[in-house]
Scaffold this active site. Structure first.
Site, PDB file in Angstrom:
ATOM      1  CB  CYS A   1      -0.714   7.612  -3.863  1.00  0.00           C
ATOM      2  SG  CYS A   1      -2.075   8.895  -3.373  1.00  0.00           S
TER       3      CYS A   1
ATOM      4  CG  HIS B   1       0.226  10.130  -7.901  1.00  0.00           C
ATOM      5  ND1 HIS B   1      -0.347   8.684  -8.223  1.00  0.00           N
ATOM      6  CD2 HIS B   1      -0.480  10.481  -6.902  1.00  0.00           C
ATOM      7  CE1 HIS B   1      -1.434   8.470  -7.287  1.00  0.00           C
ATOM      8  NE2 HIS B   1      -1.752   9.519  -6.537  1.00  0.00           N
TER       9      HIS B   1
ATOM     10  CD  GLU C   1       2.025   7.535 -10.919  1.00  0.00           C
ATOM     11  OE1 GLU C   1       2.829   7.630 -10.069  1.00  0.00           O
ATOM     12  OE2 GLU C   1       0.582   7.344 -10.484  1.00  0.00           O
TER      13      GLU C   1
END
Lengths: 207, 252
Positions: A79, A180, A182
């Site tokens: 990011c 992202h 995750e």
């Protein structure tokens, strides 16, 4: 040791958990001595570009990251972390980045909704090892208002948002993901898994 | 092309997910951790956690639940309920929230939106608006869990919120909450036409067609629902298959 750099931005636990889920043990730290010895580095980030660079400077990490990059250590920017890899951002009144990759960060034009927030598809521009576990058209989760306005040879995948958003980049040992991983369910884990394998490969080939 | 988001909402009171109707008559559903993981593993695009206890003394207990739910998720996590200060933002973000939504406190202190977005970025500041149609035919913003009507028109407040830095609007229709008659399309249209940040529709989902209508006719970026998902009346995978067949981009 694999490192997630902690410079006071956002929630790093979810990134750490995602890494651990793919058996990629990581340590969250901002200690320069530890980072100098790192076998791989993840540079996360949410928030403002200039504030992030100021914090990296304050911690004395800018030169450290640059020299790790030069010595071939795999570095993944996520990011804002990906944007920091570039030379300059026009965010606020402009700020200098790490300059590991040529290019600039600009605000997403207002012809589309800003921030670019939500799940968008990956379109591949190359077939590289980093993409080996994901498919073209897989969705990943983005939240950002700035983007890399032009890319060169490093672009591996982009998303179409009315504006072309560079999503995954790689320049030798420097990697970036604008979204992202995750927060991107299975697809995100698969990308981290490929990064993990690239790290193992890089460490074998550089020995 | 951005996928339209399907977002289950956990209203949590004293550590349990509960669900009411028109913001009252509340019944117990399940543990937030268990439900959160279930949704993360079964196609939800995001999870919203509203702490509806949110009295000061209980807030730290709620934080513990936020952190436990966050551990189970591989999707974005938005948390709200009783958020009053920058300190509340910080605590929630540290405990695993990706976004924080503010409601009543923003009405009382609009500058909180600006402070929070300057500090954390507008992408993590969600303005949650509870709107109710009054007898003059205007949508008024309500606070304190829908109990108190304010002077604000919903559309003006949404515009003001975006101007101050809110990165997303969640629009709850008090009239349709839990009624299962469909989202308030007219209200949603007004808002999506007026602002340039993502808008999430909330309140009124009863069947898959309602989700389609909100996306197709009010152009919302996401749709939020609670009871139809919690009680298994609509499965997220089936909803997405339905929307996909109707050419709505969704993450399958």
């Amino acid at each position: 040791m694999n490192i997630i750099i902690d410079y006071g931005v956002g929630n790093l636990d979810s990134l750490k958990r995602a890494c651990e889920e793919i058996d990629f043990p990581v340590v969250i730290t901002n200690e320069i001595e530890v980072i100098e010895e790192a076998s791989s580095i993840i540079l996360p980030g949410v928030g403002a570009y200039e504030a992030a660079m100021n914090e990296l400077n304050r911690l004395g990490l800018v030169d450290c990251i640059k020299s790790k990059a030069k010595s071939g250590t795999p570095i993944l920017g996520i990011c804002l972390g990906m944007q920091l890899l570039y030379e300059f951002s026009e965010e606020n009144f402009g700020a200098i980045g790490l300059g590991l990759i040529k290019g600039q960060v600009k605000r997403i034009p207002d012809i589309v909704k800003v921030p670019h927030m939500g799940w968008n598809k990956l379109n591949f521009t190359k077939q590289e090892s980093l993409l080996k576990y994901v498919n073209e058209g897989d969705y990943v989760y983005f939240v950002h208002s700035f983007y890399i306005s032009s890319t060169n040879d490093e672009l591996l995948a982009y998303s179409d948002y009315g504006v072309k958003i560079p999503a995954i980049i790689q320049s030798n040992n420097i990697y970036g993901m604008q979204f992202h991983p995750e927060k991107s369910a299975e697809t995100g884990l698969n990308l981290l898994k490929a990064f993990k394998e690239m790290c193992l490969y890089d460490s074998i080939s550089s020995n | 092309m951005l996928a339209r988001r399907i977002i289950p909402c956990l209203d949590v009171r004293n550590g349990r997910v509960v669900k009411g109707k028109q913001f009252s008559s509340i019944q117990d559903v399940d543990s937030p951790t268990k439900l959160g993981k279930y949704y993360s593993d079964n196609g939800a695009d995001e999870l919203v956690f509203y702490d509806i206890t949110a009295s000061n003394e209980e807030r730290d207990i709620s934080l513990k639940f936020v952190s436990e739910v966050a551990k189970e998720l591989r999707i974005p996590f938005s948390v709200g309920g009783g958020v009053r200060s920058i300190d509340d933002f910080t605590k929630l973000l540290r405990n695993g929230a990706d976004k924080v939504s503010i409601n009543s406190a923003a009405i009382l202190n609009p500058n909180l939106i600006k402070e929070a977005s300057d500090r954390f970025g507008s992408q993590c500041v969600v303005l949650s608006i509870d709107a109710k149609l009054n007898k003059d035919g205007n949508y008024k913003v309500c606070i304190n869990g829908g109990r108190k009507e304010t002077e604000w028109e919903a559309i003006d407040w949404a515009k003001k919120g975006v101007e101050l830095g809110a990165g997303e609007i969640v629009l709850n229709s008090i009239d349709e909450d839990g009624m299962k008659r469909g989202f308030d399309i007219r209200l949603l249209q007004k808002i999506t036409n007026a602002i340039n940040v993502p808008v999430i529709a909330s309140g009124g989902a009863g069947k898959v067609e309602h989700f389609y209508d909100a996306i197709e006719y009010a152009n919302v970026d996401g749709v939020l629902a609670a009871s139809v998902f919690h009680f298994g009346e609509i499965k997220i995978s089936e909803l997405k298959d339905y929307l996909n067949e109707k050419n709505i981009p969704v993450r399958l």
